[in-house]
Design a protein around this motif. Structure first.
Motif, short mmCIF file in Angstrom:
data_model
loop_
_atom_site.label_atom_id
_atom_site.label_comp_id
_atom_site.label_asym_id
_atom_site.label_seq_id
_atom_site.Cartn_x
_atom_site.Cartn_y
_atom_site.Cartn_z
N ILE A 1 -19.61 -28.05 5.73
CA ILE A 1 -20.16 -28.72 4.54
C ILE A 1 -21.28 -27.86 3.97
O ILE A 1 -22.16 -27.39 4.71
N THR A 2 -21.26 -27.66 2.66
CA THR A 2 -22.29 -26.88 1.96
C THR A 2 -22.86 -27.71 0.82
O THR A 2 -22.40 -28.82 0.54
N SER A 3 -23.86 -27.17 0.16
CA SER A 3 -24.45 -27.87 -0.98
C SER A 3 -23.74 -27.55 -2.28
O SER A 3 -24.29 -27.78 -3.37
N GLY A 4 -22.52 -27.06 -2.20
CA GLY A 4 -21.73 -26.73 -3.39
C GLY A 4 -21.03 -25.41 -3.23
O GLY A 4 -21.31 -24.64 -2.29
N SER A 5 -20.12 -25.12 -4.14
CA SER A 5 -19.34 -23.88 -4.05
C SER A 5 -20.22 -22.65 -4.06
O SER A 5 -19.93 -21.65 -3.39
N GLN A 6 -21.31 -22.71 -4.82
CA GLN A 6 -22.16 -21.54 -4.94
C GLN A 6 -22.82 -21.21 -3.60
O GLN A 6 -22.94 -20.03 -3.24
N GLN A 7 -23.21 -22.23 -2.83
CA GLN A 7 -23.77 -21.94 -1.51
C GLN A 7 -22.70 -21.39 -0.58
O GLN A 7 -22.98 -20.51 0.25
N LEU B 1 -9.84 -18.20 2.87
CA LEU B 1 -11.01 -19.06 3.01
C LEU B 1 -11.04 -19.96 1.78
O LEU B 1 -11.16 -19.46 0.66
N TYR B 2 -10.95 -21.25 1.99
CA TYR B 2 -10.81 -22.19 0.87
C TYR B 2 -12.14 -22.88 0.60
O TYR B 2 -12.77 -23.43 1.52
N ILE B 3 -12.54 -22.87 -0.67
CA ILE B 3 -13.82 -23.46 -1.09
C ILE B 3 -13.55 -24.56 -2.11
O ILE B 3 -12.76 -24.38 -3.04
#
Length: 478
Positions: free
Chosen positions: A184-190, A316-318
């Protein structure tokens, strides 16, 4: 922007002088900072030039600023009079650092939108408030007891959210994933930032689409990554370009946005997907698939992701909730081999000890909610309507001056101006006429392209926004 208060008894020049003195003393205007010219500052503050002249004279008399012919007015390197202490030369620090500043175009757009003036926002690729599932989220918060600890969480992400994502990805994207293969990230940019910091090294070469959203992100240059573009036509990138770039530059990764590509809106053809995957498998280089827009399909079935075809662990899927629910939730994810997830989770923990539990809790309940599918259907209907309103406005206002293809999904419309135009002048004239947009050169294209978003403005702002852009374009062409 601060402005003097005419209702006060204090003279306007004194208010300006006091305001600038405060900014100098707080270090907001470090030693050597160039102050605006008197005429420019008077226009910004809505006062006579003589008022600014008087304020500057007050500060000069105090030793806080100094003026030199040909060099303008600057904050004094040694301040005497009102204060004898020196502040650090913050300009030197600001000009240093590893992370490069945003592109000048993007900073100018942000300044224009934050100026306090009325500007229609056709620039930011995000959902308007009325397109977000606010009522559903409010209901979840009211009806579901929040009983989670508020300490540091799992750096890989809240387990119930990762569990909800495995079901979501299987149902909506035909992707098989497990809790252990999701970060889990804070969005695609992270997610992209973590890849540049955790999996790549300075000097590494990567292939990206051209134009591409990646060109607008200084994070790649800050990490010392070399970018090589692959031209995008109506069917996406050409697979052989990957082979050529590998031969010439030994690229280590391929970054793709295959569905409703940002900024052009194109969809990578099925034949090219298979060919690209086969080439990357042969070369042993990973593909980073950024897939923020697929579930905004407007006129067709949702295109499958590359990850669905991946049988070799190459992709790698975002993804994220930013383009289909709410950017303010700051929820994104990455699906990758467990070893990669462990490496990037460790990097993530070094950055921030993990995302706040509260938005993850909301996202987990939202993804499992029966309201998710109705929301996606309603979102697509609203986006289709807004897209059509924008296309009709462009036809009415600029039929012979621009050309574009109607996107079948996504949040943006990619527009070509049919005559040569200066992007810098066009953006400045646009902001003067009260409309913000993104010049295509931000994304690596040649001058004369513009990306408009139809998701961010209200429906009632789209037609006036295009009309104001038309005026700005004609002014630029004079």
């Amino acid at each position: 922007m601060w402005k003097p208060d005419r209702s006060l008894n204090k003279p306007l020049y004194q208010q300006i002088a006091d305001h600038l003195e405060q900014r100098i003393s707080l270090g907001e205007l470090p030693s050597g900072s160039l102050l605006p010219a008197e005429r420019k500052l008077s226009e910004q503050l809505g006062v006579n030039r003589s008022t600014v002249v008087q304020a500057y004279e007050e500060l000069r008399a105090s030793g806080l600023i100094e003026s030199m012919k040909g060099s303008g007015t600057r904050v004094s390197p040694r301040k005497w009079g009102k204060t004898s202490r020196r502040t650090p030369n913050w300009n030197r620090y600001v000009e240093g650092g590893i992370l490069q500043p945003s592109l000048p175009f993007m900073r100018r757009i942000r300044e224009g939108l934050q100026s306090g003036e009325t500007v229609i926002n056709l620039a930011y690729g995000e959902l308007a408030a009325e397109l977000c599932p606010n009522d559903t989220i409010t209901s979840l918060i009211r009806n579901e007891p929040f009983d989670q600890p508020l300490g540091y969480g799992d750096p890989q992400g809240y387990v119930p959210l990762r569990t909800a994502l495995t079901s979501f990805l299987h149902e909506h994207r035909s992707i098989q994933a497990t809790n252990q293969s999701i970060l889990i990230t804070s969005g695609s940019q992270q997610s992209l930032y973590l890849i540049t910091q955790g999996l790549l090294s300075p000097g590494d070469a990567i292939a990206i689409e051209n134009p591409s959203y990646c060109y607008s992100l200084p994070m790649f240059q800050s990490a010392g990554i070399r970018l090589f573009g692959m031209a995008v036509d109506e069917h996406g990138v050409i697979p052989d370009d990957i082979l050529n770039l590998y031969t010439q530059h030994r690229i280590r990764m391929v970054f793709l946005n295959p569905n409703y590509h940002n900024p052009t809106g194109t969809v990578l053809s099925p034949e090219r997907r298979i060919a690209i995957l086969r080439i990357c498998e042969q070369l042993g280089i990973p593909i980073v698939e950024d897939d923020p827009f697929s579930l905004t399909a407007l006129d067709e079935e949702v295109p499958p992701p590359l990850k669905m075809l991946d049988q070799n662990g190459t992709v790698l899927y975002i993804g994220s909730l930013s383009k289909i629910a709410a950017s303010g939730l700051r929820i994104g994810w990455m699906v990758a081999p467990h070893s990669v997830i462990q490496r990037l989770a460790d990097a993530r923990q070094q950055m921030d000890f993990g995302l706040s539990i509260f938005p993850q809790w909301i996202a987990a309940h939202f993804l499992a909610s029966p309201e998710l599918s109705p929301h996606l259907i309603q979102l697509r209907d609203q986006l289709r309507f807004r897209r059509d309103v924008m296309a009709q406005a462009l036809q009415r206002q600029l039929a012979d001056e621009v050309s574009f293809e109607l996107p079948k999904g996504g949040l943006n419309l990619w527009c070509r101006i049919n005559r040569p135009v200066n992007d810098y002048a066009l953006l400045e004239n646009g902001l003067k006429h009260g409309v913000a947009f993104v010049p295509g050169s931000v994304y690596g294209s040649e001058s004369g392209f513009v990306r408009f978003t139809y998701a961010r403005p209200s429906v009632h702002e789209i037609e006036p926004g295009i009309a104001q852009f038309a005026m700005a374009l004609r002014k630029t062409m004079e």
